[in-house]
Scaffold this motif. Sequence first.
Motif, PDB file in Angstrom:
ATOM      1  N   MET A 141       0.822  -1.194   0.000  1.00 30.59           N
ATOM      2  CA  MET A 141       0.000   0.000   0.000  1.00 30.59           C
ATOM      3  C   MET A 141       0.867   1.258   0.000  1.00 30.59           C
ATOM      4  SD  MET A 141      -2.987   1.441   0.285  1.00 30.59           S
ATOM      5  CE  MET A 141      -3.906   2.736   1.017  1.00 30.59           C
ATOM      6  N   ARG A 145       3.932   1.704  -1.053  1.00 31.59           N
ATOM      7  CA  ARG A 145       4.593   1.904  -2.351  1.00 31.59           C
ATOM      8  C   ARG A 145       3.616   2.434  -3.398  1.00 31.59           C
ATOM      9  NH1 ARG A 145       7.838  -2.668  -0.656  1.00 31.59           N
ATOM     10  NH2 ARG A 145       9.931  -1.884  -0.304  1.00 31.59           N
ATOM     11  N   LYS A 146       2.369   1.998  -3.324  1.00 34.73           N
ATOM     12  CA  LYS A 146       1.349   2.504  -4.254  1.00 34.73           C
ATOM     13  C   LYS A 146       1.094   3.986  -4.016  1.00 34.73           C
ATOM     14  CE  LYS A 146      -0.938  -1.803  -5.302  1.00 34.73           C
ATOM     15  NZ  LYS A 146      -2.163  -2.552  -5.376  1.00 34.73           N
ATOM     16  N   GLU A 198       3.963   5.794  -5.602  1.00 31.81           N
ATOM     17  CA  GLU A 198       3.832   5.752  -7.062  1.00 31.81           C
ATOM     18  C   GLU A 198       2.730   6.670  -7.573  1.00 31.81           C
ATOM     19  OE1 GLU A 198       3.346   1.578  -7.823  1.00 31.81           O
ATOM     20  OE2 GLU A 198       5.436   1.146  -7.297  1.00 31.81           O
ATOM     21  N   ALA A 199       1.796   7.053  -6.716  1.00 32.45           N
ATOM     22  CA  ALA A 199       0.719   7.964  -7.102  1.00 32.45           C
ATOM     23  C   ALA A 199       1.141   9.432  -7.009  1.00 32.45           C
ATOM     24  CB  ALA A 199      -0.512   7.715  -6.235  1.00 32.45           C
TER      25      ALA A 199
END
Length: 140
Positions: free
Chosen positions: A1, A3-4, A7-8
């Motif tokens: 979560m 890392r997401k 990345e956003a």
Amino acid sequence: MARKVLEAQPFSMLLGARLVAFGEGAATLELDIRDDLRQQYGFVHGGVLAYAADNALTFAAGAAAGTGLITSGLTIDYMRPAKGEVLRARARVIRAGRTRVVCRCDVSTVDGAGVETLCAVAQGTIAVIGPADGAGPRGA
């Protein structure tokens, strides 16, 4: 979560940031030092160090308090010019409250031999604003 979430963030992706450790009230963010991140003397620009500290502080807070966080303030002290191959920001929670999380971050460079050199220290206060959808403060 986590890392997401990173990345956003378009700016984090522009810099090539990566989250290499996350959990138990701590986070470590790294990015490769490139020529376009340097200032006129060849050192990593202070704004890049401040970005790394800011994001690492907030991720550390997230490891303790969950999502729905935003930096409400930070201070940074530059100890020495940043030069090397990798910039590493290690943050940890000092105190997690219901509406604020106080964190500390050490920003270092790592050279080709793996030697780490402290170049900045930061402290930040992270505000708990509520769920990641921005619905409002927790408990409100």
